[in-house]
Design a protein around this motif. Structure first.
Motif, PDB file in Angstrom:
ATOM      1  N   ILE A   1     -11.151   3.220  -5.277  1.00  0.00           N
ATOM      2  CA  ILE A   1     -12.407   3.792  -4.776  1.00  0.00           C
ATOM      3  C   ILE A   1     -12.650   5.198  -5.320  1.00  0.00           C
ATOM      4  CG2 ILE A   1     -13.486   4.712  -2.667  1.00  0.00           C
ATOM      5  CD1 ILE A   1     -12.388   2.292  -1.193  1.00  0.00           C
TER       6      ILE A   1
ATOM      7  N   GLU B   1     -10.624  -8.270  -1.777  1.00  0.00           N
ATOM      8  CA  GLU B   1      -9.299  -7.820  -1.297  1.00  0.00           C
ATOM      9  C   GLU B   1      -9.029  -8.427   0.091  1.00  0.00           C
ATOM     10  OE1 GLU B   1      -8.447  -3.889  -2.415  1.00  0.00           O
ATOM     11  OE2 GLU B   1      -6.693  -3.701  -1.128  1.00  0.00           O
ATOM     12  N   ARG B   2     -10.052  -8.396   0.947  1.00  0.00           N
ATOM     13  CA  ARG B   2      -9.889  -8.945   2.301  1.00  0.00           C
ATOM     14  C   ARG B   2      -9.619 -10.457   2.230  1.00  0.00           C
ATOM     15  NH1 ARG B   2     -14.847  -8.636   4.244  1.00  0.00           N
ATOM     16  NH2 ARG B   2     -14.809  -6.379   4.118  1.00  0.00           N
TER      17      ARG B   2
ATOM     18  N   GLN C   1     -15.339  -5.483  -4.327  1.00  0.00           N
ATOM     19  CA  GLN C   1     -13.868  -5.376  -4.441  1.00  0.00           C
ATOM     20  C   GLN C   1     -13.224  -5.474  -3.059  1.00  0.00           C
ATOM     21  OE1 GLN C   1     -13.900  -2.216  -8.178  1.00  0.00           O
ATOM     22  NE2 GLN C   1     -12.483  -1.845  -6.518  1.00  0.00           N
ATOM     23  N   THR C   2     -13.809  -4.749  -2.098  1.00  0.00           N
ATOM     24  CA  THR C   2     -13.245  -4.757  -0.742  1.00  0.00           C
ATOM     25  C   THR C   2     -13.290  -6.167  -0.157  1.00  0.00           C
ATOM     26  OG1 THR C   2     -14.088  -2.524  -0.502  1.00  0.00           O
ATOM     27  CG2 THR C   2     -13.403  -3.611   1.508  1.00  0.00           C
ATOM     28  N   GLY C   3     -14.400  -6.877  -0.408  1.00  0.00           N
ATOM     29  CA  GLY C   3     -14.538  -8.242   0.104  1.00  0.00           C
ATOM     30  C   GLY C   3     -13.473  -9.163  -0.475  1.00  0.00           C
TER      31      GLY C   3
ATOM     32  N   TYR D   1       0.815  -1.227   0.000  1.00  0.00           N
ATOM     33  CA  TYR D   1       0.000   0.000   0.000  1.00  0.00           C
ATOM     34  C   TYR D   1       0.845   1.273   0.000  1.00  0.00           C
ATOM     35  CZ  TYR D   1      -3.642  -3.293   1.155  1.00  0.00           C
ATOM     36  OH  TYR D   1      -4.509  -4.356   1.111  1.00  0.00           O
TER      37      TYR D   1
ATOM     38  N   LEU E   1      -5.209  -4.591  -5.233  1.00  0.00           N
ATOM     39  CA  LEU E   1      -6.150  -4.172  -6.283  1.00  0.00           C
ATOM     40  C   LEU E   1      -5.576  -4.506  -7.665  1.00  0.00           C
ATOM     41  CD1 LEU E   1      -8.754  -1.931  -6.631  1.00  0.00           C
ATOM     42  CD2 LEU E   1      -6.886  -0.796  -7.791  1.00  0.00           C
TER      43      LEU E   1
ATOM     44  N   ASP F   1      -3.326  -0.029  -5.103  1.00  0.00           N
ATOM     45  CA  ASP F   1      -2.432  -0.797  -4.226  1.00  0.00           C
ATOM     46  C   ASP F   1      -2.170  -2.154  -4.873  1.00  0.00           C
ATOM     47  OD1 ASP F   1      -4.353  -2.891  -3.089  1.00  0.00           O
ATOM     48  OD2 ASP F   1      -5.415  -1.056  -2.592  1.00  0.00           O
TER      49      ASP F   1
ATOM     50  N   LEU G   1     -17.752  -1.572  -5.328  1.00  0.00           N
ATOM     51  CA  LEU G   1     -16.692  -1.288  -4.348  1.00  0.00           C
ATOM     52  C   LEU G   1     -16.768  -2.244  -3.168  1.00  0.00           C
ATOM     53  CD1 LEU G   1     -16.646   2.593  -4.390  1.00  0.00           C
ATOM     54  CD2 LEU G   1     -14.834   1.045  -5.105  1.00  0.00           C
ATOM     55  N   SER G   2     -17.979  -2.533  -2.754  1.00  0.00           N
ATOM     56  CA  SER G   2     -18.137  -3.450  -1.629  1.00  0.00           C
ATOM     57  C   SER G   2     -17.626  -4.851  -2.009  1.00  0.00           C
ATOM     58  CB  SER G   2     -19.620  -3.431  -1.251  1.00  0.00           C
ATOM     59  OG  SER G   2     -19.948  -4.508  -0.533  1.00  0.00           O
TER      60      SER G   2
END
Ligand code: SF4
Length: 172
Positions: A120, A157-158, A153-155, A5, A84, A81, A150-151
């Motif tokens: 984002i 990524e986690r 993508q975040t999931g 990051y 992503l 990052d 976005l939600s």
């Protein structure tokens, strides 16, 4: 993992390519990641359809072609990052890297953004020209679809970070 990051953007891209080379096949086989990637594909297609319906491709290209126009400036690349960028690779994309126009985002290609999955800020930002041309309902749909993507993508990524963490623990 902090370097994914905070390192210079070119090194984040190199780290993403390294992770893809070492773990890409295993990551793509993981059921949770595979299903998350399929969800991103579907939601990105829905968002793209809405953007086309709002004529955003033509509007953004016309703006970018004007001197000083366009919102994909050099500083924007810093919003990416390594994870992503890894997701882009897992989706079969190939993040471009341009240095010909230092004032522009390094991921901006001749045909527009080279990232299928964008940071984002890129998805959330809609300039006043887009807002003024769109109806309220269109903007609400656009923002809802961007939020869903976005939600997702975040999931993913986690889930990838957890997968890499387990991998690292096994290697110790
Ligand atoms: S949309 Fe793509 S090219 Fe534009 S600023 Fe975002 S990452 Fe860069």
């Amino acid at each position: 993992m902090q370097a994914y990051y905070t390192a210079p953007v070119a090194r984040r891209l190199a780290a993403a390519r390294h992770l893809y080379r070492d773990h890409g096949q295993d990551l793509a086989r993981d059921p949770a990641i595979r299903s998350g990637l399929a969800g991103i594909r579907r939601l990105a297609a829905d968002l793209e359809e809405q953007m086309q319906a709002m004529d955003m491709g033509r509007r953004c290209s016309a703006c970018a072609a004007r001197a000083g126009g366009g919102c994909c400036s050099a500083v924007m690349a810093d919003n990416t990052d390594a994870i992503l960028l890894l997701i882009n690779l897992l989706l079969g994309g190939d993040p471009g890297w341009q240095e010909d126009s230092p004032a522009e985002c390094a991921f901006l290609g001749r045909e527009g953004c080279t990232l299928a999955v964008k940071p984002i800020f890129c998805l959330n930002y809609n300039c006043s020209q887009i807002r003024e041309a769109a109806g309220r309902g269109e903007m609400e749909t656009l923002e809802r679809l961007a939020g869903r993507l976005l939600s997702a993508q975040t999931g993913v990524e986690r889930t990838i970070l957890e997968w890499l963490g387990r991998q690292e623990a096994e290697e110790i």
